[in-house]
Design an enzyme around this catalytic site. Sequence first.
Site, PDB file in Angstrom:
ATOM      1  N   CYS A   1       0.813  -1.223   0.000  1.00 14.29           N
ATOM      2  CA  CYS A   1       0.000   0.000   0.000  1.00 14.29           C
ATOM      3  C   CYS A   1       0.852   1.281   0.000  1.00 14.29           C
ATOM      4  O   CYS A   1       0.561   2.238  -0.722  1.00 14.29           O
ATOM      5  CB  CYS A   1      -0.947  -0.014   1.187  1.00 14.29           C
ATOM      6  SG  CYS A   1      -0.194  -0.558   2.716  1.00 14.29           S
TER       7      CYS A   1
ATOM      8  N   HIS B   1      -2.298   6.580   4.095  1.00 15.65           N
ATOM      9  CA  HIS B   1      -0.866   6.657   4.403  1.00 15.65           C
ATOM     10  C   HIS B   1      -0.297   7.948   3.804  1.00 15.65           C
ATOM     11  O   HIS B   1      -0.583   8.282   2.645  1.00 15.65           O
ATOM     12  CB  HIS B   1      -0.114   5.467   3.788  1.00 15.65           C
ATOM     13  CG  HIS B   1      -0.410   4.145   4.441  1.00 15.65           C
ATOM     14  ND1 HIS B   1      -1.145   3.998   5.592  1.00 15.65           N
ATOM     15  CD2 HIS B   1      -0.027   2.879   4.087  1.00 15.65           C
ATOM     16  CE1 HIS B   1      -1.214   2.717   5.921  1.00 15.65           C
ATOM     17  NE2 HIS B   1      -0.553   2.021   5.024  1.00 15.65           N
TER      18      HIS B   1
END
Length: 338
Positions: free
Chosen positions: A129, A242
């Site tokens: 990710c 993130h």
Amino acid sequence: MRLAIVGASGAVGHELLSVLEKSNLRYDELRLYASPRSAGTTLECRGKKILVEVMPEGKIDADVILASAGGSISKSQAPIWVEGGAIVIDNSSAFRYDENIPLIVPEINGDVLEQHNWSKGGIVANPNCTTAVAVMALYPIHQKYGIKRAIISTYQATSGAGAKGMSELLEQTKNALENKPVTNEVFAHSIVFNVIPHIDSFQDNGYTKEEMKVAWETRKIMRAPNIKVSCTAVRIPTLRTHSEAITLELEKPAQPNDVRTLLETAPGVEVRDNPAEKLYPMPLTASGKNNVEVGRIRSSQVFDGGIDLFVAGDQLLKGAALNAVQIAEYMQQKGLIK
Ligand SMILES: NC(=O)c1ccc[n+]([C@@H]2O[C@H](COP(=O)([O-])OP(=O)(O)OC[C@H]3O[C@@H](n4cnc5c(N)ncnc54)[C@H](OP(=O)(O)O)[C@@H]3O)[C@@H](O)[C@H]2O)c1
């Protein structure tokens, strides 16, 4: 086309269903699988309630399987599903470093999928990710200026550790505010009011596996084996998205304005870069968005002609579910799947 999701009840599984709602991927049947823990519950997609079933042992009757139940299940089951003729788009890290398995971000290296014969099934790996979010900004810069070295510090949300990661943050926050004892299971320490520079296991070189994944996968996806990457991966007490601070040393010198203009037309990127108006990438604004936010673009104070920037991308979307569905869409558009 028979589609299946393994791990449908998890954090990525839920996002896969919501991405499919808006996707134009054509399928005739959708089956959902998980562990006995959530089997028997129902989930909704495209106006239909679908029963969650226990993942069967052995082959699954599907043409395309979106696998999202963790590395050990993918490692043991995906080869069996492929023997049954399925194409497996795998969210885990089980196959990403196998040189015969494509690791794909469609906007960057979707063409790699066309070099394979999928008539007897096969595995496509969906990237880590943190890497998927970073390369959306890095690839256009690499194409124009050539990246020599990248120094990356990450600020990773608790949902990166799955649904249980988010629950641990919420539970700890509640207990901390009520002056009750705070215990941790998912993370190495209490994550509430803390940051933890430890994601995945420590390697012999002192980096964590998460940090090395960013280096290995950036090079593989961008087909740039010589880029040097140093990453420090840090867990922070947010629910999703993130963020990453990135410093780049470049082959050709770059001006921040030119990089801004370049990224404004890059697919999957939203430039959010007006500090005077307090506009920059943040989990608050990037969560739930398909595009990765990029901002704080400025000249590096360390590398002559280099660039510093900040990115924030919803890792459950571009870092997992969205990218997996985009891979399936790409393969369907190119006639590689039914
Ligand atoms: N979270 C992220 O940001 C992210 C990003 C990229 C990739 N990934 C990867 O995606 C995968 C799933 O992550 P996640 O965050 O969605 O995890 P999660 O929230 O913990 O969900 C795990 C899913 O796997 C199912 N499962 C667990 N054990 C199983 C078993 N023995 N048989 C069948 N199903 C089983 C769970 O079913 P039950 O509900 O029944 O337990 C659940 O549906 C992992 O490989 C992860 O590394 C995650």
